[in-house]
Design a protein around this motif. Structure first.
Motif, PDB file in Angstrom:
ATOM      1  N   ASP A  42      75.450  57.362 -15.493  1.00 41.57           N
ATOM      2  CA  ASP A  42      74.511  56.242 -15.528  1.00 41.57           C
ATOM      3  C   ASP A  42      74.102  55.914 -16.951  1.00 41.57           C
ATOM      4  OD1 ASP A  42      73.845  55.688 -12.603  1.00 41.57           O
ATOM      5  OD2 ASP A  42      73.621  57.846 -12.712  1.00 41.57           O
ATOM      6  N   ALA A  44      74.463  57.477 -21.373  1.00 37.53           N
ATOM      7  CA  ALA A  44      75.023  58.433 -22.326  1.00 37.53           C
ATOM      8  C   ALA A  44      73.920  59.360 -22.818  1.00 37.53           C
ATOM      9  CB  ALA A  44      75.628  57.685 -23.505  1.00 37.53           C
ATOM     10  N   LEU A  46      72.660  61.736 -26.105  1.00 36.61           N
ATOM     11  CA  LEU A  46      72.861  61.986 -27.530  1.00 36.61           C
ATOM     12  C   LEU A  46      71.876  63.035 -28.023  1.00 36.61           C
ATOM     13  CD1 LEU A  46      72.933  58.215 -28.538  1.00 36.61           C
ATOM     14  CD2 LEU A  46      74.849  59.635 -27.770  1.00 36.61           C
ATOM     15  N   THR A  53      66.270  58.325 -34.935  1.00 34.04           N
ATOM     16  CA  THR A  53      67.254  57.470 -34.283  1.00 34.04           C
ATOM     17  C   THR A  53      67.050  56.030 -34.755  1.00 34.04           C
ATOM     18  OG1 THR A  53      67.037  58.873 -32.328  1.00 34.04           O
ATOM     19  CG2 THR A  53      68.127  56.754 -32.028  1.00 34.04           C
TER      20      THR A  53
ATOM     21  N   LEU B  46      63.362  55.394 -34.163  1.00 36.07           N
ATOM     22  CA  LEU B  46      62.751  56.202 -33.104  1.00 36.07           C
ATOM     23  C   LEU B  46      62.782  57.672 -33.481  1.00 36.07           C
ATOM     24  CD1 LEU B  46      64.755  54.506 -30.199  1.00 36.07           C
ATOM     25  CD2 LEU B  46      62.581  53.774 -31.194  1.00 36.07           C
ATOM     26  N   PHE B  48      62.812  61.167 -31.483  1.00 28.46           N
ATOM     27  CA  PHE B  48      62.825  61.886 -30.209  1.00 28.46           C
ATOM     28  C   PHE B  48      62.664  63.400 -30.400  1.00 28.46           C
ATOM     29  CE2 PHE B  48      65.348  58.041 -28.755  1.00 28.46           C
ATOM     30  CZ  PHE B  48      64.259  57.479 -28.119  1.00 28.46           C
ATOM     31  N   LYS B  52      66.647  65.178 -26.058  1.00 25.47           N
ATOM     32  CA  LYS B  52      67.905  64.430 -26.104  1.00 25.47           C
ATOM     33  C   LYS B  52      67.626  62.938 -25.900  1.00 25.47           C
ATOM     34  CE  LYS B  52      69.775  68.316 -26.591  1.00 25.47           C
ATOM     35  NZ  LYS B  52      68.886  68.795 -27.679  1.00 25.47           N
ATOM     36  N   THR B  53      68.504  62.112 -26.474  1.00 21.73           N
ATOM     37  CA  THR B  53      68.392  60.660 -26.333  1.00 21.73           C
ATOM     38  C   THR B  53      69.315  60.197 -25.202  1.00 21.73           C
ATOM     39  OG1 THR B  53      68.113  60.550 -28.731  1.00 21.73           O
ATOM     40  CG2 THR B  53      68.599  58.487 -27.591  1.00 21.73           C
ATOM     41  N   VAL B  54      68.795  59.368 -24.328  1.00 17.57           N
ATOM     42  CA  VAL B  54      69.575  58.845 -23.201  1.00 17.57           C
ATOM     43  C   VAL B  54      69.699  57.335 -23.392  1.00 17.57           C
ATOM     44  CG1 VAL B  54      69.695  58.733 -20.687  1.00 17.57           C
ATOM     45  CG2 VAL B  54      68.540  60.660 -21.776  1.00 17.57           C
ATOM     46  N   VAL B  55      70.927  56.791 -23.272  1.00 18.32           N
ATOM     47  CA  VAL B  55      71.162  55.370 -23.564  1.00 18.32           C
ATOM     48  C   VAL B  55      71.953  54.706 -22.444  1.00 18.32           C
ATOM     49  CG1 VAL B  55      72.122  53.724 -25.228  1.00 18.32           C
ATOM     50  CG2 VAL B  55      71.373  55.965 -26.012  1.00 18.32           C
ATOM     51  N   SER B  56      71.488  53.549 -22.015  1.00 16.77           N
ATOM     52  CA  SER B  56      72.227  52.796 -21.006  1.00 16.77           C
ATOM     53  C   SER B  56      72.129  51.308 -21.292  1.00 16.77           C
ATOM     54  CB  SER B  56      71.651  53.103 -19.627  1.00 16.77           C
ATOM     55  OG  SER B  56      72.386  52.406 -18.660  1.00 16.77           O
ATOM     56  N   THR B  57      73.140  50.549 -20.891  1.00 16.53           N
ATOM     57  CA  THR B  57      73.134  49.120 -21.211  1.00 16.53           C
ATOM     58  C   THR B  57      73.700  48.303 -20.049  1.00 16.53           C
ATOM     59  OG1 THR B  57      73.695  47.565 -22.979  1.00 16.53           O
ATOM     60  CG2 THR B  57      75.419  49.087 -22.339  1.00 16.53           C
ATOM     61  N   ASP B  87      68.857  53.250 -14.561  1.00 16.38           N
ATOM     62  CA  ASP B  87      69.949  54.106 -15.057  1.00 16.38           C
ATOM     63  C   ASP B  87      69.425  55.311 -15.832  1.00 16.38           C
ATOM     64  OD1 ASP B  87      72.351  52.897 -14.157  1.00 16.38           O
ATOM     65  OD2 ASP B  87      72.096  51.288 -15.611  1.00 16.38           O
ATOM     66  N   ILE B  88      68.333  55.117 -16.546  1.00 11.51           N
ATOM     67  CA  ILE B  88      67.741  56.235 -17.306  1.00 11.51           C
ATOM     68  C   ILE B  88      67.142  57.253 -16.328  1.00 11.51           C
ATOM     69  CG2 ILE B  88      66.004  56.894 -19.031  1.00 11.51           C
ATOM     70  CD1 ILE B  88      68.259  55.187 -20.224  1.00 11.51           C
ATOM     71  N   MET B  91      69.332  59.759 -14.699  1.00  5.65           N
ATOM     72  CA  MET B  91      69.723  60.957 -15.458  1.00  5.65           C
ATOM     73  C   MET B  91      68.620  62.017 -15.376  1.00  5.65           C
ATOM     74  SD  MET B  91      72.631  59.829 -16.544  1.00  5.65           S
ATOM     75  CE  MET B  91      73.202  61.165 -17.612  1.00  5.65           C
ATOM     76  N   THR B  99      65.834  47.310 -25.722  1.00  3.75           N
ATOM     77  CA  THR B  99      66.100  46.106 -26.507  1.00  3.75           C
ATOM     78  C   THR B  99      66.497  45.021 -25.499  1.00  3.75           C
ATOM     79  OG1 THR B  99      68.488  46.453 -26.790  1.00  3.75           O
ATOM     80  CG2 THR B  99      67.046  47.506 -28.397  1.00  3.75           C
ATOM     81  N   ILE B 132      61.705  47.197 -28.462  1.00  3.66           N
ATOM     82  CA  ILE B 132      61.878  47.533 -29.883  1.00  3.66           C
ATOM     83  C   ILE B 132      62.912  46.670 -30.596  1.00  3.66           C
ATOM     84  CG2 ILE B 132      61.182  49.949 -29.700  1.00  3.66           C
ATOM     85  CD1 ILE B 132      64.425  50.385 -29.850  1.00  3.66           C
ATOM     86  N   THR B 148      69.503  47.043 -23.404  1.00  4.43           N
ATOM     87  CA  THR B 148      69.830  48.449 -23.604  1.00  4.43           C
ATOM     88  C   THR B 148      68.541  49.244 -23.446  1.00  4.43           C
ATOM     89  OG1 THR B 148      71.662  47.950 -25.090  1.00  4.43           O
ATOM     90  CG2 THR B 148      70.747  50.169 -25.224  1.00  4.43           C
ATOM     91  N   LEU B 150      66.623  53.027 -23.689  1.00  2.00           N
ATOM     92  CA  LEU B 150      66.682  54.375 -24.257  1.00  2.00           C
ATOM     93  C   LEU B 150      65.648  55.243 -23.562  1.00  2.00           C
ATOM     94  CD1 LEU B 150      66.860  52.397 -27.238  1.00  2.00           C
ATOM     95  CD2 LEU B 150      68.081  54.534 -27.573  1.00  2.00           C
TER      96      LEU B 150
END
Lengths: 346, 346
Positions: A42, A44, A46, A53, B46, B48, B52-57, B87-88, B91, B99, B132, B148, B150
């Motif tokens: 769902d 990524a 990082l 970031t 940012l 964090f 961990k950073t979680v990213v979805s678009t 989606d975030i 996870m 954004t 942001i 997107t 985060l």
């Protein structure tokens, strides 16, 4: 043997959405240590550890930001990535990951998207960036691209637009105006082609400026150079909309004025000769042209010895008190207020 | 007094691109401690820390993903954000920033975009997420939205699609099928309106399913509930494309099979009655409908007592050996292979 002209055209609906994403993104390697999980869930994941970031995003629309009639899809893929990475470098940060979303009408065969992703892959490889996500969907008309770039930097090294001080030097990387003039050349050739499709354009004399338009590079090397030279910019921005527009951003956000010297603006010889051919003033092109993706930054005067004589960097002028405003000092010494002639899509 | 019907329509070109972004994003407060720098520079910054950073678009296109004829712009703004936050949460992470990029043709007045951003603002406020960055540009035809999201999570708490084990229970939040049926109601009313524009539709009996379509919510509360109940899902996904499609993703990525019991699928009474009205099988709707944005996850059987009787969660079945495949056990006991009937934009 009868040639099947359609042999290399695969309709998108054959793959479906999941199949398409899988197909287009296979062969993308993950190289960043910070990428724990890329495409396929769902979201990524990082890991930027103790670094900050950095996030930037851009939307590119066919017919507004690009025209497929003179923009090969591979170049478009490459350039779409570059435009975003440039924003990360403009923070004095290093780009690490991107997401790429794409909407296309079904007039595009699979092979067209493969070409686009080849360009994305080339840019990822060149800049050491991982593709970690995205979305692929249909559009009712043309093609549109949305990219988000992520990067990292140490907090005290990140450079904002707002840090320029009075008397700081204004510095630019590379040279300006090429991308805009390259577009003029391509548009002229397109018109010629419309009248006479047999005509093979000779773009050789214009190769530098055409490449600046079709395959620009982001100045990761400048971020690395500044690190090596131990230069800490006080403010930085990338030149996407033209020098004058970006200078005004720096002045406004830093609360300073600026004197920009026309005779200092770095121009490639091809830009000068093509400007003459198109009967446009080359300084005007550099000031308003856009899409050069060079870095514009300010440094304390004490730092000048570190950059002096560096062929990649040019001092354009200096920042002044806010009340003095932002001015171009022309070749004949007259002082002309800088106004934003930058690009506006509306 | 003569009314100026155009008084509240401001052309976008009046503001220009920078003015437009500034105007639309003013009044957005930053509330996340991790947001060091939001809109206004080349990129956002940012922090964090050790998470961990979680990213979805996601990309949403007018005429493909939404129709403005029955989607008020404020709802569209809200829903566009929700789709990404979902989606975030899928996870098992917490969304922190978004954004938002927008392309619109100039048939949209400023007031339309303000309405859209009101929806974005409402979603940001409701879910405690910071806006942001983004891009606002013109399109040659309709409206398109790229978002997107985060988020953050601790590495050991993040849940992938790939962790389900044989004998794990398959659990879903909320109820299913409402969003799809809500769309059917809206489409029917649109057709009625075309024939008789004076007709005022009575949507009251359908308010639950219409709201599921127009103003869905992302299940942040479920992520928080699982934390509180000390339940660690082994795999998780959000239901955007319909239950069957999402189950197949979990099975494929976890290398397991699945038995899903039709009589366990949670359906709201409105979904049952509207299904009858539309003469569609309600289980079919739940399996293939999509856009419910509920969370589908698997847990170890030992965790069952922790969720037993919880009104927010329903056990749908269990995971099996991969070789058994994915099946629906129908009300009459027959075993039907699950196939993806999910949404495909091409």
């Amino acid at each position: 043997m009868i040639e099947d002209k359609n042999q290399s055209r695969t309709a998108l609906e054959k793959l479906g959405e999941f199949g398409l994403i899988k197909h287009l993104t296979k062969g993308f390697e993950l190289t960043q240590e910070s990428t724990l999980k890329g495409i396929g869930d769902d979201a990524a994941i990082l890991d930027f550890k103790n670094q900050k970031t950095v996030v930037s995003t851009d939307l590119l629309i066919e017919g507004v930001h690009f025209h497929l009639s003179y923009m090969p899809l591979k170049h478009l893929g490459y350039k779409s990535v570059i435009v975003n990475l440039s924003d990360i470098y403009a923070m004095n940060a290093i780009a690490t990951q991107i997401t790429v979303s794409l909407a296309v009408s079904n007039r595009f065969p699979l092979e067209a998207l493969e070409e686009f992703y080849e360009g994305v892959r080339a840019a990822c490889k060149m800049y050491g960036v991982d593709l970690i996500g995205g979305d692929t969907t249909s559009s009712t008309t043309g093609m549109l691209i949305s990219i988000t770039a992520l990067g990292v930097g140490q907090e005290k090294k990140l450079v904002y637009r707002s840090g320029a001080k009075e008397n700081d030097l204004l510095v630019v990387s590379g040279d300006l105006g090429g991308a805009y003039l390259g577009l003029q050349v391509l548009e002229r050739e397109k018109e010629v082609f419309k009248v006479n499709p047999q005509n093979q354009p000779d773009l050789e004399p214009y190769s530098y400026i055409v490449e600046r338009q079709l395959k620009p590079e982001a100045r990761k090397d400048i971020v690395e150079l500044l690190e090596k030279l131990e230069v800490s910019p006080t403010a930085m921005i990338d030149i996407s909309d033209g020098l004058s527009s970006e200078i005004l951003h720096l002045c406004e956000q830093s609360n300073v004025g600026c004197n920009l010297y026309e005779d200092k603006i770095p121009l490639d010889p091809t830009v000068i000769s093509a400007s003459e051919e198109f009967k446009i003033d080359s300084s005007m092109i550099a000031l308003s042209g856009g899409e050069d993706y060079e870095l514009l930054f300010t440094i304390d005067q004490k730092e000048f010895p570190k950059i002096k004589g560096n062929p990649n960097l040019t001092v354009l002028g200096h920042m002044t008190d806010k009340n003095e405003g932002a001015h171009l000092i022309s070749r004949n010494g007259s002082k002309i207020p800088i106004t934003a002639q930058g690009w506006n899509s509306f």
